[in-house]
Design a protein around this motif. Sequence first.
Motif, PDB file in Angstrom:
ATOM      1  N   ALA A  45       0.825  -1.208   0.000  1.00 15.01           N
ATOM      2  CA  ALA A  45       0.000   0.000   0.000  1.00 15.01           C
ATOM      3  C   ALA A  45       0.857   1.254   0.000  1.00 15.01           C
ATOM      4  O   ALA A  45       0.535   2.230  -0.687  1.00 15.01           O
ATOM      5  N   ASP A  46       1.973   1.247   0.741  1.00 20.73           N
ATOM      6  CA  ASP A  46       2.812   2.442   0.785  1.00 20.73           C
ATOM      7  C   ASP A  46       3.460   2.719  -0.563  1.00 20.73           C
ATOM      8  O   ASP A  46       3.626   3.882  -0.956  1.00 20.73           O
ATOM      9  N   GLN A  47       3.801   1.661  -1.315  1.00 16.46           N
ATOM     10  CA  GLN A  47       4.356   1.840  -2.663  1.00 16.46           C
ATOM     11  C   GLN A  47       3.302   2.447  -3.582  1.00 16.46           C
ATOM     12  O   GLN A  47       3.584   3.375  -4.340  1.00 16.46           O
ATOM     13  N   MET A  48       2.109   1.898  -3.517  1.00 14.21           N
ATOM     14  CA  MET A  48       1.019   2.389  -4.353  1.00 14.21           C
ATOM     15  C   MET A  48       0.714   3.845  -4.033  1.00 14.21           C
ATOM     16  O   MET A  48       0.545   4.671  -4.929  1.00 14.21           O
ATOM     17  N   GLU A  49       0.685   4.168  -2.751  1.00 14.98           N
ATOM     18  CA  GLU A  49       0.398   5.551  -2.361  1.00 14.98           C
ATOM     19  C   GLU A  49       1.472   6.497  -2.889  1.00 14.98           C
ATOM     20  O   GLU A  49       1.162   7.576  -3.405  1.00 14.98           O
ATOM     21  N   ALA A  50       2.747   6.104  -2.797  1.00 16.30           N
ATOM     22  CA  ALA A  50       3.838   6.961  -3.285  1.00 16.30           C
ATOM     23  C   ALA A  50       3.709   7.204  -4.785  1.00 16.30           C
ATOM     24  O   ALA A  50       3.885   8.338  -5.263  1.00 16.30           O
ATOM     25  N   VAL A  51       3.376   6.166  -5.538  1.00 12.08           N
ATOM     26  CA  VAL A  51       3.221   6.308  -6.989  1.00 12.08           C
ATOM     27  C   VAL A  51       2.028   7.199  -7.308  1.00 12.08           C
ATOM     28  O   VAL A  51       2.120   8.090  -8.163  1.00 12.08           O
ATOM     29  N   LEU A  52       0.914   6.984  -6.618  1.00 11.88           N
ATOM     30  CA  LEU A  52      -0.262   7.821  -6.858  1.00 11.88           C
ATOM     31  C   LEU A  52       0.028   9.281  -6.535  1.00 11.88           C
ATOM     32  O   LEU A  52      -0.344  10.174  -7.298  1.00 11.88           O
ATOM     33  N   ARG A  53       0.704   9.513  -5.438  1.00 13.02           N
ATOM     34  CA  ARG A  53       1.033  10.890  -5.067  1.00 13.02           C
ATOM     35  C   ARG A  53       1.896  11.551  -6.134  1.00 13.02           C
ATOM     36  O   ARG A  53       1.684  12.705  -6.491  1.00 13.02           O
ATOM     37  N   LYS A  54       2.868  10.806  -6.644  1.00 12.11           N
ATOM     38  CA  LYS A  54       3.775  11.370  -7.646  1.00 12.11           C
ATOM     39  C   LYS A  54       3.033  11.717  -8.934  1.00 12.11           C
ATOM     40  O   LYS A  54       3.134  12.825  -9.446  1.00 12.11           O
ATOM     41  N   TYR A  55       2.273  10.762  -9.455  1.00  8.58           N
ATOM     42  CA  TYR A  55       1.661  10.963 -10.765  1.00  8.58           C
ATOM     43  C   TYR A  55       0.333  11.703 -10.736  1.00  8.58           C
ATOM     44  O   TYR A  55      -0.141  12.155 -11.766  1.00  8.58           O
ATOM     45  N   LEU A  56      -0.250  11.845  -9.548  1.00  8.55           N
ATOM     46  CA  LEU A  56      -1.468  12.647  -9.429  1.00  8.55           C
ATOM     47  C   LEU A  56      -1.159  14.022  -8.834  1.00  8.55           C
ATOM     48  O   LEU A  56      -2.065  14.774  -8.512  1.00  8.55           O
ATOM     49  N   LYS A  71      -8.955   1.496   3.216  1.00 12.46           N
ATOM     50  CA  LYS A  71      -8.024   0.388   3.419  1.00 12.46           C
ATOM     51  C   LYS A  71      -8.511  -0.530   4.538  1.00 12.46           C
ATOM     52  O   LYS A  71      -8.387  -1.745   4.445  1.00 12.46           O
ATOM     53  N   GLU A  72      -9.096   0.048   5.565  1.00 11.40           N
ATOM     54  CA  GLU A  72      -9.631  -0.771   6.656  1.00 11.40           C
ATOM     55  C   GLU A  72     -10.739  -1.700   6.145  1.00 11.40           C
ATOM     56  O   GLU A  72     -10.759  -2.886   6.458  1.00 11.40           O
ATOM     57  N   VAL A  73     -11.636  -1.149   5.360  1.00  8.52           N
ATOM     58  CA  VAL A  73     -12.732  -1.947   4.796  1.00  8.52           C
ATOM     59  C   VAL A  73     -12.177  -3.020   3.867  1.00  8.52           C
ATOM     60  O   VAL A  73     -12.564  -4.197   3.938  1.00  8.52           O
ATOM     61  N   LEU A  74     -11.249  -2.625   2.996  1.00 10.50           N
ATOM     62  CA  LEU A  74     -10.668  -3.589   2.066  1.00 10.50           C
ATOM     63  C   LEU A  74      -9.877  -4.675   2.789  1.00 10.50           C
ATOM     64  O   LEU A  74      -9.887  -5.841   2.376  1.00 10.50           O
ATOM     65  N   THR A  75      -9.195  -4.317   3.864  1.00 11.65           N
ATOM     66  CA  THR A  75      -8.422  -5.303   4.623  1.00 11.65           C
ATOM     67  C   THR A  75      -9.352  -6.338   5.243  1.00 11.65           C
ATOM     68  O   THR A  75      -9.072  -7.539   5.201  1.00 11.65           O
ATOM     69  N   THR A  76     -10.468  -5.886   5.784  1.00  4.55           N
ATOM     70  CA  THR A  76     -11.446  -6.817   6.349  1.00  4.55           C
ATOM     71  C   THR A  76     -11.977  -7.754   5.269  1.00  4.55           C
ATOM     72  O   THR A  76     -12.057  -8.970   5.460  1.00  4.55           O
ATOM     73  N   LYS A  77     -12.304  -7.193   4.118  1.00  4.54           N
ATOM     74  CA  LYS A  77     -12.793  -8.016   3.002  1.00  4.54           C
ATOM     75  C   LYS A  77     -11.705  -8.976   2.521  1.00  4.54           C
ATOM     76  O   LYS A  77     -11.988 -10.121   2.171  1.00  4.54           O
ATOM     77  N   TYR A  78     -10.463  -8.504   2.490  1.00  2.00           N
ATOM     78  CA  TYR A  78      -9.347  -9.359   2.075  1.00  2.00           C
ATOM     79  C   TYR A  78      -9.211 -10.559   3.017  1.00  2.00           C
ATOM     80  O   TYR A  78      -9.054 -11.688   2.563  1.00  2.00           O
ATOM     81  N   LEU A  79      -9.302 -10.326   4.320  1.00  2.00           N
ATOM     82  CA  LEU A  79      -9.190 -11.441   5.263  1.00  2.00           C
ATOM     83  C   LEU A  79     -10.361 -12.415   5.115  1.00  2.00           C
ATOM     84  O   LEU A  79     -10.167 -13.632   5.234  1.00  2.00           O
ATOM     85  N   GLU A  80     -11.541 -11.903   4.816  1.00  2.00           N
ATOM     86  CA  GLU A  80     -12.680 -12.791   4.543  1.00  2.00           C
ATOM     87  C   GLU A  80     -12.385 -13.647   3.313  1.00  2.00           C
ATOM     88  O   GLU A  80     -12.681 -14.849   3.290  1.00  2.00           O
ATOM     89  N   GLY A 113       1.110  -8.722   0.922  1.00  2.00           N
ATOM     90  CA  GLY A 113       1.956  -7.581   1.248  1.00  2.00           C
ATOM     91  C   GLY A 113       1.244  -6.250   1.132  1.00  2.00           C
ATOM     92  O   GLY A 113       1.523  -5.325   1.890  1.00  2.00           O
ATOM     93  N   PHE A 114       0.329  -6.128   0.187  1.00  2.00           N
ATOM     94  CA  PHE A 114      -0.403  -4.868   0.019  1.00  2.00           C
ATOM     95  C   PHE A 114      -1.096  -4.475   1.317  1.00  2.00           C
ATOM     96  O   PHE A 114      -1.151  -3.311   1.676  1.00  2.00           O
ATOM     97  N   PHE A 115      -1.630  -5.475   1.998  1.00  2.00           N
ATOM     98  CA  PHE A 115      -2.381  -5.215   3.221  1.00  2.00           C
ATOM     99  C   PHE A 115      -1.513  -5.283   4.474  1.00  2.00           C
ATOM    100  O   PHE A 115      -2.020  -5.222   5.587  1.00  2.00           O
ATOM    101  N   GLY A 116      -0.210  -5.440   4.292  1.00  2.00           N
ATOM    102  CA  GLY A 116       0.700  -5.487   5.430  1.00  2.00           C
ATOM    103  C   GLY A 116       0.821  -6.852   6.068  1.00  2.00           C
ATOM    104  O   GLY A 116       1.333  -6.982   7.177  1.00  2.00           O
ATOM    105  N   PHE A 117       0.373  -7.875   5.374  1.00  2.00           N
ATOM    106  CA  PHE A 117       0.453  -9.237   5.890  1.00  2.00           C
ATOM    107  C   PHE A 117       1.567  -9.999   5.170  1.00  2.00           C
ATOM    108  O   PHE A 117       1.319 -10.877   4.333  1.00  2.00           O
ATOM    109  N   ASP A 118       2.795  -9.665   5.515  1.00  2.00           N
ATOM    110  CA  ASP A 118       3.931 -10.340   4.888  1.00  2.00           C
ATOM    111  C   ASP A 118       3.924 -11.839   5.151  1.00  2.00           C
ATOM    112  O   ASP A 118       4.438 -12.615   4.360  1.00  2.00           O
TER     113      ASP A 118
END
Length: 162
Positions: A45-56, A71-80, A113-118
């Motif tokens: 997520a931090d990589q994606m945010e950095a890229v979005l910040r740069k190009y937007l 991200k909280e909502v998506l993380t919950t859905k991801y774990l489901e 990794g996107f959700f911080g679950f290495d």
Amino acid sequence: EAAHVLRENGYAGPIVAMTSHVEGPETERARNEGCDAAIAKPLRADQMEAVLRKYLNLDPAGKPELFGREKEVLTTKYLEHCRRDVATLRRELAAARFDAIRGIAHRLRGAGGFFGFDEITRLGIEVEAAAGARDASRVADIVERLGNFVEKRANERNSPAG
């Protein structure tokens, strides 16, 4: 190839490639095809945010946070989704469908990794390798650890203090 087609058709906006390796021939090929940048999988997520910040052209200091409540909502859905994947892995293992197991494991390793679950990424890599070797006992052991990890994280998120 998609970037090349977009550029040929006049698209001038940013294009960011996702590759297995940030350096090397994949990245060079992506840039030659018209990509502005490349980020490595598994995406964080931090990589994606950095890229979005740069190009937007957003504030690089991170105000406001791009992936807040969403991200909280998506993380919950991801774990489901991971819970369902663990159940599917168990069914596929019972039927000795190692190719299907490898596909599910590959998907898990890419998203964890996107959700911080290495740990999900690491266990996905292990399951994929064990399934490739057709080692049912090892797959079962790793899937058990994966299931325990996912349940623990999901329960933490669902508890009042989580």
